[in-house]
Design an enzyme around this catalytic site. Structure first.
Site, short mmCIF file in Angstrom:
data_model
loop_
_atom_site.label_atom_id
_atom_site.label_comp_id
_atom_site.label_asym_id
_atom_site.label_seq_id
_atom_site.Cartn_x
_atom_site.Cartn_y
_atom_site.Cartn_z
N TRP A 27 -2.55 -0.62 -2.78
CA TRP A 27 -2.26 0.76 -3.20
C TRP A 27 -1.46 0.76 -4.50
CZ3 TRP A 27 2.61 3.71 -1.61
CH2 TRP A 27 3.69 2.84 -1.36
N ASP A 28 -0.91 -0.39 -4.86
CA ASP A 28 -0.17 -0.53 -6.11
C ASP A 28 -0.98 0.05 -7.28
OD1 ASP A 28 0.53 -2.43 -4.12
OD2 ASP A 28 1.50 -3.75 -5.55
N GLU A 75 7.06 -1.54 5.46
CA GLU A 75 6.28 -2.38 6.38
C GLU A 75 7.10 -3.02 7.48
OE1 GLU A 75 4.44 -5.09 3.64
OE2 GLU A 75 2.80 -3.71 3.22
N LYS A 131 12.29 -1.47 4.31
CA LYS A 131 11.95 -2.43 3.25
C LYS A 131 11.94 -1.78 1.88
CE LYS A 131 8.25 -5.58 1.82
NZ LYS A 131 6.90 -6.06 2.08
N GLN A 132 11.32 -0.60 1.79
CA GLN A 132 11.09 -0.01 0.47
C GLN A 132 10.97 1.51 0.60
OE1 GLN A 132 7.28 -2.23 0.75
NE2 GLN A 132 6.49 -0.64 -0.57
C1 BGC Z 1 4.64 -4.31 -0.24
C2 BGC Z 1 3.40 -3.46 -0.35
C3 BGC Z 1 2.65 -3.87 -1.60
C4 BGC Z 1 2.37 -5.35 -1.59
C5 BGC Z 1 1.72 -5.81 -2.88
C6 BGC Z 1 4.26 -5.76 -0.23
O1 BGC Z 1 5.40 -6.55 -0.19
O2 BGC Z 1 5.35 -3.97 0.92
O3 BGC Z 1 3.73 -2.10 -0.41
O4 BGC Z 1 1.46 -3.15 -1.69
O5 BGC Z 1 3.57 -6.06 -1.43
O6 BGC Z 1 2.52 -5.54 -3.98
#
Ligand code: BGC
Length: 721
Positions: free
Chosen positions: A321-322, A463, A574-575
């Site tokens: 999704w980045d 996540e 996490k984010q």
């Molecule tokens: C993140 C995801 C991201 C992926 C690739 C993961 O660590 O939690 O949101 O899409 O890394 O960058």
């Protein structure tokens, strides 16, 4: 201070892997890690190819690294003048972000080696380097240069059946194991020295060896030209590679470097962004723009960008999704043709998304969480290895991170909202939106005695909390997707026959009728003191500090999420999750809500993903926390200069460059500090400049014209260039 160059003095064997990322040169077709000319496998050298994947046995599928056509190793008086075999007197690496030139200068004592390398932005198949060997002592030199197959692979090997050709132009061809795709590399040299030349085809490639006597004070110069083609580019990759090498050699190094510089200048004409007032910030913004622009697909119109760019095989070279949420904004505002390529990749991979939905028992499109060519799902069931038991841990990203389809539909809809250009929707974008909406229609569920419908058992951007229900981000983005499907009727109001044909093609009559009810029924989050609950039951989890959770780790590489992770039973995330939602759909929330949620979630966020800080920075701008926004901007923009970010998830290497942060830095500067909003080709600005910036300037392409925006503390201007 040079605001376009990063340099690093001193030789530190422990940072060669990091340096490989930091000094990466790339041109969208391939990425060449910033390793020294003589690097062997231990230094992780790689020429990483965009969009070429392979699987070896039951290991993870990943992109292919081509043999290294710029290999060069010097032996002098029988001593290796090579890292890591000889400790240098001085060593300096640098990268010129303006034109994508990597430079190494190593003084080994008897000889000083200087080389400069580029991946041509003008000619996507071409690499070149110019090398100077300055001898301080007289002696016998042996210079080996050629195509080395001693390259880095995480889950390889991927290349088999090597064939080598020696002669004026060297060539190496091999085929990938899974699909038999041919990969060809050719190399030619021009030099100012005469010497005895011999060739050898060895296990690690094909090399040309030049033996000559060097006088003290003599400087030998040579240029290497390497070309890479694969079976995906045409019928005879090796012939094309040899022809390009010879052509480049005939044109000469200066011409190749000049052509590359001109291509970079053309990119900067479209998208240069500059900060005045803070040199650290200015350099970091240039750096992040370089990393992102260097991996933009410009040689094809249907490719996207992997989560670690072209810096290696980390994250399986997959598209996440980045691309839609973090990379798309910079491109859609500055180089819409690249944004279209990212989205055309999703249009082309719709069949894969349909297959994945069907695999889980749904209609519509469920995009791959880690998407490879054709939309093929690269995400495995076990993405993390437990550091204690060394056993793979079952993760549910592939199955449950269903916001991916909404993210794709969001970017598709945003392309129209920003540009006012309907052609991408007509070229398959509308179909993608309808199919993603259809997936959510099926994925929603409702208890018979309830009004509201749920999205149960999902994973949101955070996540660490797997298999939760009604994740606020997922539900809101899914609703936006459903609304975007409905909005197609307005967009195509003057051409309803277009939608009628699509409706018929997709058998969508019943789905249209369900959409309004789905929008209405899809559950909205519980709100407590203005704070949106991240998912059902989140507020009931243990509320402790980040430090407390960190102190529970028994191994620094331990994975924080999943069933046994330290964060799973707490409110530590996490984010950016709720905050990411507020940054993507700002109009849906008030400033008070933004402030309350920022205050609640920021201290509870580990920022364990490089995708996090920019979302918080955008909200910090909105609520006037400009010092914090600036701090998060620096962190985001400088990530690949400093080598920041996590390197390991459990036992899995996840290092590389961070395109999402690079795109995030542009978002903070343009959308945050300048408050840029482009709607239907109309530009609005709502500046919120931090005190560290005196002047912010950046370029945009709107309605086909390049504009330059300048923002200062006393106002702003927009002019057409
Ligand atoms: C993140 C995801 C991201 C992926 C690739 C993961 O660590 O939690 O949101 O899409 O890394 O960058």
């Amino acid at each position: 201070m040079n605001l376009w160059t990063l340099e690093k003095q001193g030789y530190d064997p422990g940072s060669v892997v990091d340096d490989g990322n930091r000094f990466l040169i790339a041109n969208g077709y391939m990425g060449v890690r910033g390793t020294v000319d003589e690097a062997d496998k231990g230094a992780f050298p790689a020429v990483n190819l965009a969009g070429v994947y392979d699987r070896n046995g039951d290991k993870w599928r990943e992109p292919v690294n081509a043999p290294n056509g710029l290999f060069l190793r010097l032996t002098f008086n029988k001593e290796p003048m090579a890292l890591p075999h000889r400790t240098p007197r001085s060593h300096r690496l640098s990268i010129d972000y303006r034109h994508g030139i990597f430079r190494r200068e190593t003084d080994f004592g008897p000889v000083r080696i200087v080389s400069e390398r580029m991946a041509s932005l003008a000619q996507p198949h071409l690499l070149a380097s110019r090398v100077q060997l300055a001898f301080r002592e007289a002696g016998e030199a042996e210079l080996a240069t050629g195509i080395s197959t001693d390259i880095w692979d995480i889950n390889g090997p991927h290349l088999f059946d090597f064939r080598y050709e020696a002669g004026e132009t060297l060539a190496c061809t091999a085929v990938t194991g899974e699909k038999g795709i041919e990969v060809a590399v050719a190399q030619a040299v021009s030099r100012n020295l005469d010497g005895e030349e011999s060739f050898c085809r060895e296990e690690k490639g094909v090399l040309r060896t030049l033996r000559f006597h060097a006088e003290a004070g003599e400087t030998v110069t040579l240029s290497l030209f390497a070309a890479v083609f694969t079976g995906l580019d045409g019928a005879s990759p090796v012939d094309e590679a040899k022809a390009l090498c010879q052509q480049a050699k005939a044109a000469g190094t200066d011409a190749c470097f000049a052509e590359n510089a001109a291509a970079w200048e053309a990119v900067w004409d479209r998208c240069e962004a500059d900060i005045e007032g803070d040199d650290e910030g200015a350099l970091a913004l240039h750096a992040s723009q370089y990393y992102l622009n260097s991996i933009a697909p410009r040689h094809r119109n249907d490719l996207s960008i992997p989560a670690r760019g072209l810096s290696g095989q980390t994250y399986k070279g997959a598209i996440f999704w980045d691309s839609e949420i973090f990379l798309f904004p910079m491109f859609v505002h500055t180089q819409p043709e690249v944004a279209r390529s990212l989205l055309r990749y999703r249009i082309e991979s719709l069949p894969g998304a349909r297959e994945k939905a069907a695999e889980y028992g749904y209609r519509g499109a469920f995009y791959a969480w880690e998407s490879q060519e054709g939309g093929r799902e690269g995400c495995t069931d076990f993405n993390v290895v437990d550091v204690f038991t060394h056993r793979p841990v079952r993760t549910y990203f592939r199955d449950k991170q269903i916001h991916i389809s909404a993210d794709v539909a969001y970017a598709m809809a945003q392309y129209y909202t920003i540009t006012g250009d309907r052609s991408l929707l007509e070229a398959g974008g509308a179909e993608v939106i309808l199919e993603c909406a259809r997936f959510y229609l099926g994925r929603m569920s409702r208890q018979l005695d309830r009004e509201e419908a749920d999205l149960l058992d999902v994973i949101g951007p955070d996540e660490y909390h797997e298999r939760v229900s009604n994740n606020a981000f997922t539900n809101a983005m899914a609703r936006y997707c459903l609304e975007s499907a409905l909005k197609l009727k307005e967009i195509f109001a003057d051409e309803l026959s277009y939608l009628a044909a699509l409706t018929q093609k997709l058998g969508y009559e019943k789905d249209w009728a369900l959409l309004p009810e789905a929008v209405r029924a899809l559950r909205r989050p519980r709100i407590q003191n203005g704070v949106l609950e991240q998912f059902d039951g989140y507020f009931d989890l243990e509320d402790c500090t980040l430090d407390e959770v960190r102190s529970r780790l028994r191994d620094p590489r331990e994975y924080w999420g999943g069933d046994h992770g330290v964060a799973g039973t707490t409110q530590i995330i996490k984010q950016a999750d709720v905050i990411a939602l507020m940054a993507l759909l700002p109009e849906a929330f008030t400033d008070e809500q933004a402030a309350a949620n920022y205050a609640y979630y920021e201290p509870r966020t580990e920022h364990g993903s490089s995708l996090s800080a920019c979302m918080y920075a955008l909200t910090a701008c909105r609520i006037g926390r400009l010092d914090k926004a600036w701090e998060l901007f620096l962190k985001t923009a400088s990530i690949d200069m400093t080598g920041g970010g996590k390197q390991w998830a459990g036992e899995v290497y996840i290092g590389g460059t961070h395109p999402a942060s690079n795109g995030g830095a542009w978002m903070i500067a343009a959308l945050g500090f300048a408050g840029l909003r482009v709607r239907q080709g109309m530009i609005e600005l709502h500046p919120r400049l931090p005190k560290q910036i005196d002047r912010l300037r950046f370029r945009l392409t709107v309605n086909g014209a390049v504009h330059e925006v300048t923002v200062t503390h006393s106002g702003y201007s927009i002019k057409v260039i």
